[in-house]
Scaffold this motif. Structure first.
Motif, PDB file in Angstrom:
ATOM      1  N   ASP A 178      26.795 115.940 -18.369  1.00 38.51           N
ATOM      2  CA  ASP A 178      27.473 115.843 -19.663  1.00 38.51           C
ATOM      3  C   ASP A 178      27.957 114.413 -19.869  1.00 38.51           C
ATOM      4  O   ASP A 178      28.847 113.930 -19.159  1.00 38.51           O
ATOM      5  CB  ASP A 178      28.655 116.820 -19.678  1.00 38.51           C
ATOM      6  CG  ASP A 178      29.280 116.962 -21.060  1.00 38.51           C
ATOM      7  OD1 ASP A 178      29.307 115.955 -21.793  1.00 38.51           O
ATOM      8  OD2 ASP A 178      29.759 118.056 -21.390  1.00 38.51           O
ATOM      9  N   ASP A 179      27.374 113.718 -20.860  1.00 38.78           N
ATOM     10  CA  ASP A 179      27.745 112.323 -21.123  1.00 38.78           C
ATOM     11  C   ASP A 179      29.209 112.185 -21.521  1.00 38.78           C
ATOM     12  O   ASP A 179      29.858 111.180 -21.202  1.00 38.78           O
ATOM     13  CB  ASP A 179      26.864 111.732 -22.224  1.00 38.78           C
ATOM     14  CG  ASP A 179      25.436 111.494 -21.750  1.00 38.78           C
ATOM     15  OD1 ASP A 179      25.224 111.438 -20.529  1.00 38.78           O
ATOM     16  OD2 ASP A 179      24.534 111.368 -22.606  1.00 38.78           O
ATOM     17  N   GLU A 180      29.739 113.179 -22.231  1.00 37.13           N
ATOM     18  CA  GLU A 180      31.142 113.110 -22.660  1.00 37.13           C
ATOM     19  C   GLU A 180      32.080 113.196 -21.454  1.00 37.13           C
ATOM     20  O   GLU A 180      33.109 112.510 -21.404  1.00 37.13           O
ATOM     21  CB  GLU A 180      31.452 114.224 -23.657  1.00 37.13           C
ATOM     22  CG  GLU A 180      30.801 114.015 -25.015  1.00 37.13           C
ATOM     23  CD  GLU A 180      31.233 115.044 -26.035  1.00 37.13           C
ATOM     24  OE1 GLU A 180      32.177 115.823 -25.744  1.00 37.13           O
ATOM     25  OE2 GLU A 180      30.644 115.077 -27.131  1.00 37.13           O
ATOM     26  N   VAL A 181      31.711 114.024 -20.483  1.00 33.90           N
ATOM     27  CA  VAL A 181      32.506 114.119 -19.248  1.00 33.90           C
ATOM     28  C   VAL A 181      32.467 112.790 -18.506  1.00 33.90           C
ATOM     29  O   VAL A 181      33.498 112.285 -18.040  1.00 33.90           O
ATOM     30  CB  VAL A 181      31.986 115.264 -18.345  1.00 33.90           C
ATOM     31  CG1 VAL A 181      32.629 115.195 -16.953  1.00 33.90           C
ATOM     32  CG2 VAL A 181      32.270 116.614 -18.989  1.00 33.90           C
ATOM     33  N   ALA A 182      31.272 112.207 -18.401  1.00 31.38           N
ATOM     34  CA  ALA A 182      31.137 110.915 -17.715  1.00 31.38           C
ATOM     35  C   ALA A 182      31.976 109.846 -18.406  1.00 31.38           C
ATOM     36  O   ALA A 182      32.633 109.024 -17.741  1.00 31.38           O
ATOM     37  CB  ALA A 182      29.670 110.495 -17.677  1.00 31.38           C
ATOM     38  N   GLN A 183      31.998 109.862 -19.745  1.00 30.17           N
ATOM     39  CA  GLN A 183      32.787 108.867 -20.476  1.00 30.17           C
ATOM     40  C   GLN A 183      34.283 109.078 -20.230  1.00 30.17           C
ATOM     41  O   GLN A 183      35.030 108.108 -20.067  1.00 30.17           O
ATOM     42  CB  GLN A 183      32.471 108.946 -21.970  1.00 30.17           C
ATOM     43  CG  GLN A 183      33.098 107.822 -22.777  1.00 30.17           C
ATOM     44  CD  GLN A 183      32.499 107.685 -24.170  1.00 30.17           C
ATOM     45  OE1 GLN A 183      31.529 108.350 -24.508  1.00 30.17           O
ATOM     46  NE2 GLN A 183      33.072 106.819 -24.982  1.00 30.17           N
ATOM     47  N   GLU A 184      34.731 110.335 -20.200  1.00 25.54           N
ATOM     48  CA  GLU A 184      36.139 110.623 -19.878  1.00 25.54           C
ATOM     49  C   GLU A 184      36.489 110.111 -18.490  1.00 25.54           C
ATOM     50  O   GLU A 184      37.540 109.492 -18.286  1.00 25.54           O
ATOM     51  CB  GLU A 184      36.401 112.138 -19.947  1.00 25.54           C
ATOM     52  CG  GLU A 184      36.658 112.669 -21.331  1.00 25.54           C
ATOM     53  CD  GLU A 184      37.107 114.130 -21.271  1.00 25.54           C
ATOM     54  OE1 GLU A 184      38.023 114.456 -20.502  1.00 25.54           O
ATOM     55  OE2 GLU A 184      36.509 114.943 -21.999  1.00 25.54           O
ATOM     56  N   HIS A 185      35.616 110.395 -17.523  1.00 20.86           N
ATOM     57  CA  HIS A 185      35.854 109.940 -16.152  1.00 20.86           C
ATOM     58  C   HIS A 185      35.931 108.419 -16.091  1.00 20.86           C
ATOM     59  O   HIS A 185      36.765 107.852 -15.376  1.00 20.86           O
ATOM     60  CB  HIS A 185      34.734 110.436 -15.227  1.00 20.86           C
ATOM     61  CG  HIS A 185      34.789 111.894 -14.957  1.00 20.86           C
ATOM     62  ND1 HIS A 185      33.847 112.538 -14.174  1.00 20.86           N
ATOM     63  CD2 HIS A 185      35.653 112.855 -15.352  1.00 20.86           C
ATOM     64  CE1 HIS A 185      34.143 113.820 -14.108  1.00 20.86           C
ATOM     65  NE2 HIS A 185      35.234 114.035 -14.819  1.00 20.86           N
ATOM     66  N   PHE A 186      35.060 107.755 -16.843  1.00 18.66           N
ATOM     67  CA  PHE A 186      35.052 106.295 -16.864  1.00 18.66           C
ATOM     68  C   PHE A 186      36.389 105.749 -17.346  1.00 18.66           C
ATOM     69  O   PHE A 186      36.977 104.849 -16.729  1.00 18.66           O
ATOM     70  CB  PHE A 186      33.914 105.797 -17.761  1.00 18.66           C
ATOM     71  CG  PHE A 186      33.890 104.308 -17.971  1.00 18.66           C
ATOM     72  CD1 PHE A 186      33.372 103.468 -17.000  1.00 18.66           C
ATOM     73  CD2 PHE A 186      34.394 103.755 -19.142  1.00 18.66           C
ATOM     74  CE1 PHE A 186      33.347 102.086 -17.193  1.00 18.66           C
ATOM     75  CE2 PHE A 186      34.374 102.379 -19.343  1.00 18.66           C
ATOM     76  CZ  PHE A 186      33.849 101.538 -18.366  1.00 18.66           C
ATOM     77  N   HIS A 187      36.896 106.288 -18.436  1.00 15.86           N
ATOM     78  CA  HIS A 187      38.158 105.780 -18.982  1.00 15.86           C
ATOM     79  C   HIS A 187      39.330 106.103 -18.066  1.00 15.86           C
ATOM     80  O   HIS A 187      40.267 105.292 -17.935  1.00 15.86           O
ATOM     81  CB  HIS A 187      38.376 106.334 -20.395  1.00 15.86           C
ATOM     82  CG  HIS A 187      37.441 105.748 -21.413  1.00 15.86           C
ATOM     83  ND1 HIS A 187      37.384 104.397 -21.669  1.00 15.86           N
ATOM     84  CD2 HIS A 187      36.513 106.320 -22.222  1.00 15.86           C
ATOM     85  CE1 HIS A 187      36.473 104.155 -22.601  1.00 15.86           C
ATOM     86  NE2 HIS A 187      35.933 105.311 -22.948  1.00 15.86           N
TER      87      HIS A 187
END
Length: 385
Positions: free
Chosen positions: A217-226
């Motif tokens: 899930d790209d949205e999960v990865a983006q949340e983790h990144f931030h």
């Protein structure tokens, strides 16, 4: 010259996500070490006027080698090149290669032996401190080995980097934050962290296709990144490249040289080289590499970069780093046509608050960092020449 990268093309086992070049058979390890040493000597005429600032053992798994193998390769660099005083010498290592020696051989301290031969920086492939993540990735170490390794390594090495992977299937924000907190507890001065990606022809790709593992899930990865950026910056880390965070004076000199466009030589199967004008790459096949070196031939293909190639590479690396893209450099090195194109393409991202210009440097905003590769590709210029 910036440095020498030495690719060690061996691993104990294949991680499910990895598409790097390596072999799990160690039958030709000794021949490979001698071939790497020979290539180091064969390449010395390429950069005789430049000094080596960094030596980087990557892979594969360099820690699978014997101490004598690593020492032989370091000695060969010193024998054939000018080397600066106190160069950065990095060894990529896996926890399972480091902890058993201390656990079962007692009297032998591998970390002291690394330091004795000149290694002064360790890059340790932790990836996760959770057992289920490590099993999903098919890592050779377990959670206890990861922690034990860091407990001992930090007693002997000040300059340590660890790798962590985010965006794992079923990884909650809370679990990801626990991974970060555990890493911080060891007072590590450098962290490299990457989103799990699905590469073709890997086991992970097959598992997702068969429904054994859920789609990433790209949205999960983006949340983790931030979450990662916020947590590390709160703890004194500088986010100096998209996937890299370092305390002051602990940036990777080797990797920074790539992003800053310095020269480097790549030794070993699949290794890449760059001299400012040409890019080269060795054959990604151990048997063909060995055959070529034995015949005193470099297994190397090269291409001369066009002005547009160099522009595109500068845009890509610049946007990923805190150094950004110098608009003055674009104008001076590439000309008005390139500068006008860059400003035109960047305008919409500036309007959307994903890019900004400060002191004539184009950089990503905080919200634009995770998207920097995609933004860079939209700033590329194709077929201008």
């Amino acid at each position: 010259m910036s440095g020498i990268y030495i690719h060690i093309p061996f691993c104990k086992q294949a991680c499910h996500y990895c598409d790097f070049h390596f072999s799990t058979s160690l039958k030709k390890k000794d021949k490979m070490v001698l071939a790497l040493a020979k290539e180091i000597a064969m390449r010395k005429s390429e950069f005789q006027d430049d000094a080596v600032e960094t030596i980087y053992f990557g892979g594969g798994t360099p820690s699978i080698l014997q101490i004598a193998d690593i020492r032989l390769l370091i000695d060969e660099v010193y024998r054939n090149y000018k080397v600066v005083d106190n160069p950065e010498i990095t060894l990529e290592a896996n926890p399972d290669d480091l902890t058993p020696i201390l656990s079962f051989r007692g009297t032998r301290n591998l970390f002291k032996e690394f330091k004795a031969i000149g290694v002064n920086r360790l890059s340790i492939g932790i990836q996760s401190f959770f057992e289920d993540d490590l099993k999903l990735m098919n890592r050779a170490h377990n959670s206890e080995e990861a922690k034990s390794c860091l407990e001992i390594a930090t007693q002997y090495f000040d300059n340590i980097s660890i790798d962590l992977i985010y965006g794992m299937p079923n990884m909650s924000n809370e679990k990801w934050l626990q991974n970060i907190e555990t890493a911080l507890s060891y007072n590590i001065p450098h962290i490299s962290s990457y989103a799990l990606t699905v590469e073709p022809k890997t086991a992970l790709h097959t598992f997702i296709q068969k429904g054994i593992i859920p789609q990433l899930d790209d949205e999960v990865a983006q949340e983790h990144f931030h979450l990662l950026v916020d947590k590390l910056e709160e703890n004194g880390f500088i986010h100096y490249e998209l996937s890299n965070f370092g305390k002051e004076n602990y940036f990777s000199k080797n990797n920074s040289s790539y992003w800053l466009g310095k020269k480097y030589i790549g030794i070993g199967p699949s290794a890449h080289s760059y001299d400012g004008e040409k890019r080269g790459w060795n054959v990604s096949n151990n048997a063909l590499y060995l055959k070529s070196i034995q015949e005193n031939k470099l297994p190397l293909e090269t291409e001369t970069l066009t002005k547009t190639d160099r522009y595109n590479e500068y845009v890509m690396t610049g946007l990923r780093t805190i150094w950004g893209i110098s608009l003055d450099r674009i104008a001076t090195e590439f000309g008005k046509t390139y500068l006008d194109y860059l400003n035109q393409q960047a305008a919409k991202y500036i309007e959307d608050h994903l890019l900004f210009v400060d002191d004539n440097i184009l950089r990503t905003t905080k919200s634009g960092k995770f998207l920097s590769d995609g933004i860079a590709s939209d700033l590329f210029l194709l077929n201008l020449e």
